[in-house]
Design an enzyme around this catalytic site. Structure first.
Site, PDB file in Angstrom:
ATOM      1  N   TYR A  19       0.843  -1.202   0.000  1.00  0.00           N
ATOM      2  CA  TYR A  19       0.000   0.000   0.000  1.00  0.00           C
ATOM      3  C   TYR A  19       0.879   1.254   0.000  1.00  0.00           C
ATOM      4  O   TYR A  19       0.666   2.182  -0.789  1.00  0.00           O
ATOM      5  CB  TYR A  19      -0.937  -0.015   1.215  1.00  0.00           C
ATOM      6  CG  TYR A  19      -1.666   1.283   1.427  1.00  0.00           C
ATOM      7  CD1 TYR A  19      -2.687   1.675   0.561  1.00  0.00           C
ATOM      8  CD2 TYR A  19      -1.322   2.135   2.465  1.00  0.00           C
ATOM      9  CE1 TYR A  19      -3.346   2.888   0.736  1.00  0.00           C
ATOM     10  CE2 TYR A  19      -1.975   3.341   2.652  1.00  0.00           C
ATOM     11  CZ  TYR A  19      -2.985   3.709   1.782  1.00  0.00           C
ATOM     12  OH  TYR A  19      -3.622   4.911   1.957  1.00  0.00           O
ATOM     13  N   GLU A  41     -11.613   5.561   4.679  1.00  0.00           N
ATOM     14  CA  GLU A  41     -11.132   6.461   5.743  1.00  0.00           C
ATOM     15  C   GLU A  41     -12.203   6.707   6.797  1.00  0.00           C
ATOM     16  O   GLU A  41     -11.887   6.776   7.989  1.00  0.00           O
ATOM     17  CB  GLU A  41     -10.665   7.801   5.159  1.00  0.00           C
ATOM     18  CG  GLU A  41      -9.442   7.719   4.271  1.00  0.00           C
ATOM     19  CD  GLU A  41      -8.162   7.323   4.975  1.00  0.00           C
ATOM     20  OE1 GLU A  41      -8.129   7.254   6.220  1.00  0.00           O
ATOM     21  OE2 GLU A  41      -7.178   7.070   4.262  1.00  0.00           O
ATOM     22  N   TRP A  49      -5.297   1.732  10.366  1.00  0.00           N
ATOM     23  CA  TRP A  49      -5.440   1.641   8.918  1.00  0.00           C
ATOM     24  C   TRP A  49      -5.218   0.214   8.437  1.00  0.00           C
ATOM     25  O   TRP A  49      -5.879  -0.243   7.508  1.00  0.00           O
ATOM     26  CB  TRP A  49      -4.488   2.626   8.233  1.00  0.00           C
ATOM     27  CG  TRP A  49      -4.629   2.638   6.743  1.00  0.00           C
ATOM     28  CD1 TRP A  49      -3.664   2.340   5.839  1.00  0.00           C
ATOM     29  CD2 TRP A  49      -5.796   2.956   5.965  1.00  0.00           C
ATOM     30  NE1 TRP A  49      -4.157   2.448   4.548  1.00  0.00           N
ATOM     31  CE2 TRP A  49      -5.471   2.836   4.617  1.00  0.00           C
ATOM     32  CE3 TRP A  49      -7.096   3.334   6.306  1.00  0.00           C
ATOM     33  CZ2 TRP A  49      -6.378   3.066   3.583  1.00  0.00           C
ATOM     34  CZ3 TRP A  49      -8.005   3.575   5.278  1.00  0.00           C
ATOM     35  CH2 TRP A  49      -7.636   3.437   3.943  1.00  0.00           C
TER      36      TRP A  49
END
Length: 186
Positions: A19, A41, A49
């Site tokens: 990522y 988000e 995350w």
């Protein structure tokens, strides 16, 4: 074996590194992808995350490939189905916010031509390249994320506090916060 120096938050996890290397900080101008990151988000609020990244494919399937038109049209039966889906974060307020945000997203498109045109106007259409030496130098919010958050809320978006907005800005390349020693540094 060559090792790349990366921002410290993503080390020692292959998914996180991928990522970081391929997406984080790369400018995104396509509405569909901007909506995907908005969904992810907002679900991340209060969580790590990596938790969201590990569930990303489940979110993609659950939310019709992040098709904002489909999500905007979700009715109560679909919302209840999502709340039973163990592959995603089953937070009632966040699930309902995804629908509300899809509707607000489309209103922004109508007003500005695209969500991309709207969101990128805050940075003049190009990334803000920061000068971060260490992870400690990366803020959770900025005056600009405060401003965008306030504007999004005014437009009816939910779960878009300044911290969520700043994370969205980083994820979509509106801001490049790669630290100076990172190989991805602009």
């Amino acid at each position: 074996m060559e090792t790349k120096e990366r921002c410290g938050w993503c080390k020692n996890d292959a998914l996180y590194e991928k990522y970081h290397d391929e997406e984080w900080g790369v400018p995104v101008y396509e509405d569909q992808k901007l909506f995907e990151f908005l969904i992810l988000e907002t679900f991340q609020a209060g969580l790590s995350w990596i938790t969201i990244l590990r569930k990303r494919e489940n979110f993609k399937k659950a939310f019709d490939n992040f098709d904002y038109k489909a999500v905007a049209a979700y009715q109560e039966d679909k919302i209840q189905e999502l709340l039973l889906d163990s592959g995603i974060i089953r937070n009632k307020l966040k699930v309902r916010a995804a629908v509300t945000n899809a509707q607000a997203f489309m209103k922004v498109q109508q007003e500005f031509g695209s969500f991309s045109d709207y969101i990128w106007k805050f940075t003049g259409g190009k990334p803000i390249v920061s000068q971060r030496e260490t992870l400690r130098d990366i803020p959770a919010t900025t005056p600009l994320s405060d401003e965008i958050s306030k504007d999004l809320k005014k437009r009816g978006f939910k779960f878009v506090g300044s911290t969520v907005v700043y994370a969205h800005m980083q994820a979509t390349g509106m801001v490049d916060d790669h630290i100076s020693s990172c190989w991805k540094r602009s």
